[in-house]
Structures are given as C-alpha cells and as structure tokens.
Enzyme design. Structure first.
Site, PDB file in Angstrom:
ATOM      1  N   SER A  46      45.168  21.272 -54.351  1.00  0.00           N
ATOM      2  CA  SER A  46      45.859  22.280 -54.271  1.00  0.00           C
ATOM      3  C   SER A  46      46.407  23.107 -55.416  1.00  0.00           C
ATOM      4  O   SER A  46      46.241  22.439 -56.665  1.00  0.00           O
ATOM      5  CB  SER A  46      47.275  21.627 -53.651  1.00  0.00           C
ATOM      6  OG  SER A  46      48.338  22.778 -53.584  1.00  0.00           O
ATOM      7  N   TYR A  85      53.838  15.765 -54.126  1.00  0.00           N
ATOM      8  CA  TYR A  85      52.832  16.367 -53.276  1.00  0.00           C
ATOM      9  C   TYR A  85      51.949  16.917 -54.510  1.00  0.00           C
ATOM     10  O   TYR A  85      50.706  16.633 -54.581  1.00  0.00           O
ATOM     11  CB  TYR A  85      53.129  17.396 -52.352  1.00  0.00           C
ATOM     12  CG  TYR A  85      51.960  18.117 -52.004  1.00  0.00           C
ATOM     13  CD1 TYR A  85      51.334  17.792 -50.947  1.00  0.00           C
ATOM     14  CD2 TYR A  85      51.986  19.535 -52.639  1.00  0.00           C
ATOM     15  CE1 TYR A  85      50.150  18.468 -50.518  1.00  0.00           C
ATOM     16  CE2 TYR A  85      50.591  20.293 -52.169  1.00  0.00           C
ATOM     17  CZ  TYR A  85      49.938  19.662 -51.058  1.00  0.00           C
ATOM     18  OH  TYR A  85      49.041  20.512 -50.635  1.00  0.00           O
TER      19      TYR A  85
HETATM   20  P1  NAP Z   1      47.968  20.974 -41.409  1.00  0.00           P
HETATM   21  O1  NAP Z   1      47.688  22.180 -40.759  1.00  0.00           O
HETATM   22  O2  NAP Z   1      49.063  20.492 -41.232  1.00  0.00           O
HETATM   23  O3  NAP Z   1      46.894  20.116 -40.596  1.00  0.00           O
HETATM   24  C1  NAP Z   1      46.620  18.717 -41.154  1.00  0.00           C
HETATM   25  C2  NAP Z   1      45.555  18.080 -40.582  1.00  0.00           C
HETATM   26  O4  NAP Z   1      45.391  16.777 -41.156  1.00  0.00           O
HETATM   27  C3  NAP Z   1      45.672  17.888 -39.001  1.00  0.00           C
HETATM   28  O5  NAP Z   1      44.508  17.685 -38.647  1.00  0.00           O
HETATM   29  C4  NAP Z   1      46.409  16.473 -39.062  1.00  0.00           C
HETATM   30  O6  NAP Z   1      46.017  15.596 -37.682  1.00  0.00           O
HETATM   31  C5  NAP Z   1      45.623  15.792 -40.116  1.00  0.00           C
HETATM   32  N1  NAP Z   1      46.224  14.694 -40.768  1.00  0.00           N
HETATM   33  C6  NAP Z   1      47.564  14.693 -41.119  1.00  0.00           C
HETATM   34  N2  NAP Z   1      47.832  13.313 -41.659  1.00  0.00           N
HETATM   35  C7  NAP Z   1      46.465  12.682 -41.440  1.00  0.00           C
HETATM   36  C8  NAP Z   1      46.260  11.096 -41.501  1.00  0.00           C
HETATM   37  N3  NAP Z   1      47.181  10.427 -42.346  1.00  0.00           N
HETATM   38  N4  NAP Z   1      45.200  10.828 -41.208  1.00  0.00           N
HETATM   39  C9  NAP Z   1      44.168  11.735 -40.772  1.00  0.00           C
HETATM   40  N5  NAP Z   1      44.357  12.959 -40.428  1.00  0.00           N
HETATM   41  C10 NAP Z   1      45.751  13.445 -41.104  1.00  0.00           C
HETATM   42  O7  NAP Z   1      47.492  21.290 -42.903  1.00  0.00           O
HETATM   43  P2  NAP Z   1      46.467  22.187 -43.632  1.00  0.00           P
HETATM   44  O8  NAP Z   1      47.410  23.333 -44.230  1.00  0.00           O
HETATM   45  O9  NAP Z   1      45.314  22.623 -42.843  1.00  0.00           O
HETATM   46  O10 NAP Z   1      46.055  21.344 -44.910  1.00  0.00           O
HETATM   47  C11 NAP Z   1      44.820  20.690 -45.153  1.00  0.00           C
HETATM   48  C12 NAP Z   1      44.698  20.312 -46.413  1.00  0.00           C
HETATM   49  O11 NAP Z   1      44.880  21.516 -47.302  1.00  0.00           O
HETATM   50  C13 NAP Z   1      45.635  19.236 -47.074  1.00  0.00           C
HETATM   51  O12 NAP Z   1      45.289  18.340 -47.951  1.00  0.00           O
HETATM   52  C14 NAP Z   1      46.860  20.205 -47.743  1.00  0.00           C
HETATM   53  O13 NAP Z   1      47.543  19.666 -48.887  1.00  0.00           O
HETATM   54  C15 NAP Z   1      46.079  21.372 -48.407  1.00  0.00           C
HETATM   55  N6  NAP Z   1      46.554  22.588 -48.717  1.00  0.00           N
HETATM   56  C16 NAP Z   1      47.215  23.343 -47.906  1.00  0.00           C
HETATM   57  C17 NAP Z   1      47.923  24.193 -48.319  1.00  0.00           C
HETATM   58  C18 NAP Z   1      48.468  25.443 -47.347  1.00  0.00           C
HETATM   59  O14 NAP Z   1      49.168  26.320 -47.757  1.00  0.00           O
HETATM   60  N7  NAP Z   1      48.147  25.314 -46.068  1.00  0.00           N
HETATM   61  C19 NAP Z   1      47.901  24.916 -49.504  1.00  0.00           C
HETATM   62  C20 NAP Z   1      47.246  23.867 -50.396  1.00  0.00           C
HETATM   63  C21 NAP Z   1      46.618  22.870 -50.020  1.00  0.00           C
HETATM   64  P3  NAP Z   1      47.006  15.630 -36.529  1.00  0.00           P
HETATM   65  O15 NAP Z   1      47.161  17.131 -36.102  1.00  0.00           O
HETATM   66  O16 NAP Z   1      46.375  14.729 -35.569  1.00  0.00           O
HETATM   67  O17 NAP Z   1      48.230  15.005 -37.260  1.00  0.00           O
END
Ligand code: NAP
Length: 242
Positions: free
Chosen positions: A137, A151
């Site tokens: 991130s 985080y």
């Molecule tokens: P999201 O929409 O909340 O999706 C999270 C995904 O991870 C879902 O498929 C969820 O499954 C799964 N998950 C959560 N906890 C888990 C666990 N303990 N074991 C296995 N699977 C788990 O998140 P996202 O925004 O796509 O984020 C994905 C990655 O990008 C993360 O690492 C996040 O930190 C990073 N990121 C995101 C952003 C942003 O702005 N969105 C920015 C920087 C970095 P379920 O639905 O079944 O719970």
C-alpha cells in the site's frame, strides 16, 4: 502458455479484478477467500466466462494448514503454480496509535504480515519459477497518521519482505515484486468505517480521483506476465501520483 495463478482475497476488490484479467488471458486461477462464498462463486463463473478456469477455496491467510491445503489443491488441479498474488488484507477503523487496543493491532498484523509471510513461504517452497506479487500500500510510504498507523506498518513489513524474498528467490528464477495501491474504490474503506474515503481523499491526489480495482489489477498482471521478465524487487505505485 497457460499460467496458473493463486490469488489470496480473490473474491472481491483488487483480487477479484485481477482474477478477471487472468481469466481474459485464458489462465487458471485459484481463488482464496475468507467468508463470502457467494462473491467467490461469482468470480469463478466470471473467470470461466472470460475464457479461463477457476476454483474457489475458503481459507484464512492466518491459518497455516488452510494455506497449505490451498497450494495442495492448486497443484493437484492445475499441475503447478506460475504466479501468486499475495493480496488478502484488512484495515481497521480510523484511530490514533494512542487509542488502539492490542486486539485490533494483533488482527491487522496477523492478517497483513503473518498471513502474507505464510502465503509467501508456501510459494517459495512450491514454485520452481514464475512471479510473486505482494499487494502492499502507499500507506507504507505515507504512514497513515490519525487513521491506521498499524496498517501502514504492516504494509511496510510487506515491502521489506518483497526486497528480501526477491533476493532469496532470484536464483530459482522466481521474481518477487510489490504493487502499492493508493486510494482505490473497493469495499475495504467501508469495512474500516469510512465508505466515502477513496472518493473524498482520491480527489486530493495529483490525478484528482480515486483509482479502480482494475487499474491496480493491470499492474499486477504485468508483473505476473513474461513482459516483466527482468523486473524483480520492484515497487509499482498505483496511487494517482500521491
Ligand atoms: P476488499 O475489497 O476488502 O477485499 C478483501 C479480500 O480479501 C476479500 O476477498 C476478502 O474475502 C479477503 N480477505 C480478507 N481477510 C482475509 C483473510 N484473513 N484470509 C483470506 N482472505 C481474506 O479489499 P481490497 O481493497 O481489494 O484490498 C486488497 C489488498 O489491497 C489489501 O491487501 C489491501 O490492504 C490493499 N490495498 C487496498 C487499497 C484500497 O484503497 N482499496 C489501497 C492500498 C492497498 P471475504 O470477502 O471472504 O472476506
């Protein structure tokens, strides 16, 4: 060549968008998720419709046995693994460090750091070449003061792992890189109690908007692909200039 890619947190957000782009390339995809089996099933169907193959398997990245079982099933089903997207991650509600309880910090570090290390360790044990993409991130650079310094620190650990593992696995022909998304429109912000966060702060970035999950997925796909064959230990910021 038909690649096989394992994606943790592949059921929603950035993981889902990455799975769909893998499908469009005709690749095989192993989709891990934690709770939402309906969302995972819909990604399996969409990958198939796009021209790839997929299965979904529930498993918490903090659970070593579940991750071992996920790699076992992927190799049994598709014969090997060419790519791993170490993507599952969580945030917690906005808080200063002074206000944080240990339970919350443990949940964040266990999921984002220990979970990512377990997934990376299995990749190191099973892969004989290919590409690992860690989803870090921009917070690792920015620190997330007043929101979630825990985080941000967890993603700093992911960056350090990326550097170390890239050096460790280069002799085996395995590339290890990270993408660092900025403010991306996914459900993660609502899960941290701030549904409008990406749109609100995204407007303040040099590009003036939040990014989409597909814009991050495009960078991940490039790092997975042979087009990035001389790229390892790199950090690709997908953050609108922030
Ligand atoms: P999201 O929409 O909340 O999706 C999270 C995904 O991870 C879902 O498929 C969820 O499954 C799964 N998950 C959560 N906890 C888990 C666990 N303990 N074991 C296995 N699977 C788990 O998140 P996202 O925004 O796509 O984020 C994905 C990655 O990008 C993360 O690492 C996040 O930190 C990073 N990121 C995101 C952003 C942003 O702005 N969105 C920015 C920087 C970095 P379920 O639905 O079944 O719970």
């Amino acid at each position: 060549m038909t690649k096989t890619v394992l994606i943790t947190g592949g059921s929603r957000g950035i993981g889902r968008a990455t799975a769909l782009l893998c499908g469009a390339r005709g690749w095989n995809v192993a989709i891990n998720y934690a709770r939402d089996s309906e969302a995972a099933s819909s990604v399996v169907a969409a990958v198939g419709a796009a021209g790839g193959a997929a299965f979904a398997m529930q498993g918490d990245v903090r659970d070593e046995a579940a991750m071992i079982a996920l790699y076992d099933r992927t190799i049994e089903t598709y014969g090997g693994i060419n790519g791993v997207v170490n993507n599952a991650g969580i945030v917690a509600p906005k808080s200063t460090v002074a206000e944080m309880d240990v339970e919350r910090m443990r949940r964040v570090f266990d999921t984002n750091v220990l979970g990512a290390y377990i997934v990376a360790r299995e990749a190191a044990r099973r892969m004989t070449g290919g590409s690992i993409v860690n989803v870090s991130s921009a917070a690792a650079r920015l620190g997330s003061a007043g929101e979630y310094v825990d985080y941000a620190g967890s993603k700093g650990a992911v960056d350090t792992m990326t550097t170390g593992l890239a050096n460790e696995l280069a002799p085996k022909g395995i590339r290890v890189n990270a993408v660092r998304p900025g403010l991306i429109e996914t459900d993660i912000h609502a899960s941290g109690g701030q549904p409008g966060r990406a749109e609100r702060i995204g407007a303040l970035t040099p590009l003036g908007r939040a990014g989409t999950a597909e814009e991050v997925a495009q960078a991940i796909i490039w790092l997975l692909s042979d087009e990035a064959s001389y790229v390892t230990g790199a950090f690709v910021d997908v953050s609108g200039g922030r």
